[in-house]
Design a protein around this motif. Structure first.
Motif, PDB file in Angstrom:
ATOM      1  N   SER A 158       0.794  -1.229   0.000  1.00  0.00           N
ATOM      2  CA  SER A 158       0.000   0.000   0.000  1.00  0.00           C
ATOM      3  C   SER A 158       0.829   1.284   0.000  1.00  0.00           C
ATOM      4  O   SER A 158       0.281   2.381  -0.132  1.00  0.00           O
ATOM      5  CB  SER A 158      -0.947   0.015   1.211  1.00  0.00           C
ATOM      6  OG  SER A 158      -0.200   0.031   2.412  1.00  0.00           O
ATOM      7  N   CYS A 166       2.439  -3.046  -7.960  1.00  0.00           N
ATOM      8  CA  CYS A 166       1.151  -3.631  -8.368  1.00  0.00           C
ATOM      9  C   CYS A 166       0.750  -3.157  -9.763  1.00  0.00           C
ATOM     10  O   CYS A 166       0.327  -3.961 -10.618  1.00  0.00           O
ATOM     11  CB  CYS A 166       0.059  -3.274  -7.364  1.00  0.00           C
ATOM     12  SG  CYS A 166       0.226  -4.091  -5.761  1.00  0.00           S
ATOM     13  N   GLY A 178      -1.268  -8.887  -3.148  1.00  0.00           N
ATOM     14  CA  GLY A 178      -0.672  -7.844  -2.315  1.00  0.00           C
ATOM     15  C   GLY A 178      -1.060  -8.027  -0.863  1.00  0.00           C
ATOM     16  O   GLY A 178      -2.007  -8.742  -0.552  1.00  0.00           O
ATOM     17  N   VAL A 189      -4.932  -1.124  -2.762  1.00  0.00           N
ATOM     18  CA  VAL A 189      -4.137  -2.142  -3.462  1.00  0.00           C
ATOM     19  C   VAL A 189      -4.986  -2.832  -4.544  1.00  0.00           C
ATOM     20  O   VAL A 189      -4.538  -3.032  -5.680  1.00  0.00           O
ATOM     21  CB  VAL A 189      -3.559  -3.156  -2.449  1.00  0.00           C
ATOM     22  CG1 VAL A 189      -2.946  -4.361  -3.151  1.00  0.00           C
ATOM     23  CG2 VAL A 189      -2.508  -2.472  -1.571  1.00  0.00           C
TER      24      VAL A 189
END
Length: 330
Positions: A158, A166, A178, A189
């Motif tokens: 995050s 990501c 994640g 995320v």
């Protein structure tokens, strides 16, 4: 001001130590760009964990004192030095490094560390590209040599580097998992490329990941806190899997036997070990991401320049932060 020398607000560090060594000053001389350098009027500057390691004096690179921290700024070219052809006054840009330091109203940067900022991204987003996206790209494409169809776990997804990883992994055709410690973080995320997200504060979250990936395991792990997670990471990997260590804040005990049957690898990463050619390659790929639209920096906490001490305290001590921390100059 009578001397004709322009002055600016900037943060100066005169000794290594805790956040309190960051001194906000309003009478610092504006730097002058030399050969192959540009002067940028800074709108925003990213705050990275590495800034705190350098400031504390514990990092492998120690700048000569006094210095101004800050690597990734965004803003507008205010002046160019000799032999600069790629940029002109007024261009919107972001950097992957600076010469004079980014926690300031003006910063000098070498021409080859400066990149165009497309109109579709604002200056806060521009300050969130340099270290996070170039680090994430190096981790995935250069260090892990990921291939489309492989799976990747972003362990600590995050933050700035995690969300960048990501987005990049999803764009390159990977199955993206994640972890994040807050509900806000997990939602962010999922909105930024992850197919599945896990709460790393759950006692049994490793078992949940194992259940999700099945017997094969996960091909690549991008690890933000190796001193906590590395031993678990080795148990999650597939045959030939690799852990890329992006962040670690201390020692950890692991069993090397966990790497043997799987022939797995633990690979360290330092962004500034990249060659100039590698930086240009990463920049070309990320520029395409901005144009196509998958590169969308998520901004987290924002601080005015004079609140820099608080920013440095929070980036290390407030767990569960979402997005990229930035300092604002206006």
């Amino acid at each position: 001001m009578a001397t004709g020398q322009k002055l600016m607000r900037a943060v100066r560090v005169f000794e290594f130590g805790g956040p309190e060594v960051l001194k906000f000053q309003s009478d610092v001389a504006v730097p002058v760009p030399k050969d192959h350098q540009v002067l940028i009027k800074v709108h925003a500057c990213g705050v990275n964990p590495v800034d705190t390691y350098i400031r504390s004096g514990t990092y492998s690179r120690k700048p000569p004192l006094p210095y101004t921290p800050g690597l990734d700024v965004s803003g507008v070219i205010a002046a160019v030095g000799d032999n600069v052809s790629a940029f002109k006054k007024g261009d919107r840009v972001f950097t992957t490094s600076t010469v004079s330091g980014g926690y300031a109203e003006f910063a000098v940067a070498a021409e080859d560390t400066v990149h165009r900022l497309p109109e579709k991204l604002d200056f806060k987003q521009g300050a969130a590209i340099g270290v996070p996206y170039f680090t994430a790209y190096r981790a995935l494409l250069h260090s892990a040599r990921v291939k489309a169809g492989e799976s990747v776990l972003v362990h600590g997804a995050s933050g700035g580097v995690g969300l960048a990883a990501c987005q990049i992994a999803r764009a390159y055709g990977l199955t993206v998992l994640g972890t994040a410690g807050t509900e806000e973080g997990r939602n962010t995320v999922l909105q930024n490329g992850a197919h599945e997200v896990f709460n790393h504060r759950d006692a049994n979250y490793i078992d949940k990941i194992k259940k999700s990936v099945g017997d094969k395991g996960v091909d690549v792990i991008i690890e933000m806190l190796a001193n906590v997670n590395l031993s678990n990471d080795l148990s999650l990997l597939s045959y030939g899997g690799r852990v890329i260590v992006v962040g670690s804040r201390g020692p950890i005990e692991i069993n090397p036997r966990d790497t043997m049957a799987k022939e797995s690898s633990i690979i360290g990463l330092a962004l500034y070990s990249s060659t100039k050619e590698e930086f240009q390659q990463f920049a070309a790929a990320l520029q395409a991401g901005m144009e196509v639209g998958w590169l969308r920096p998520v901004i987290g906490s924002q601080y005015p320049l004079e609140k820099v001490v608080q920013a440095h305290e929070n980036i290390i001590h407030s767990s569960g932060a979402t997005g990229k921390m930035v300092l604002l100059m206006s």
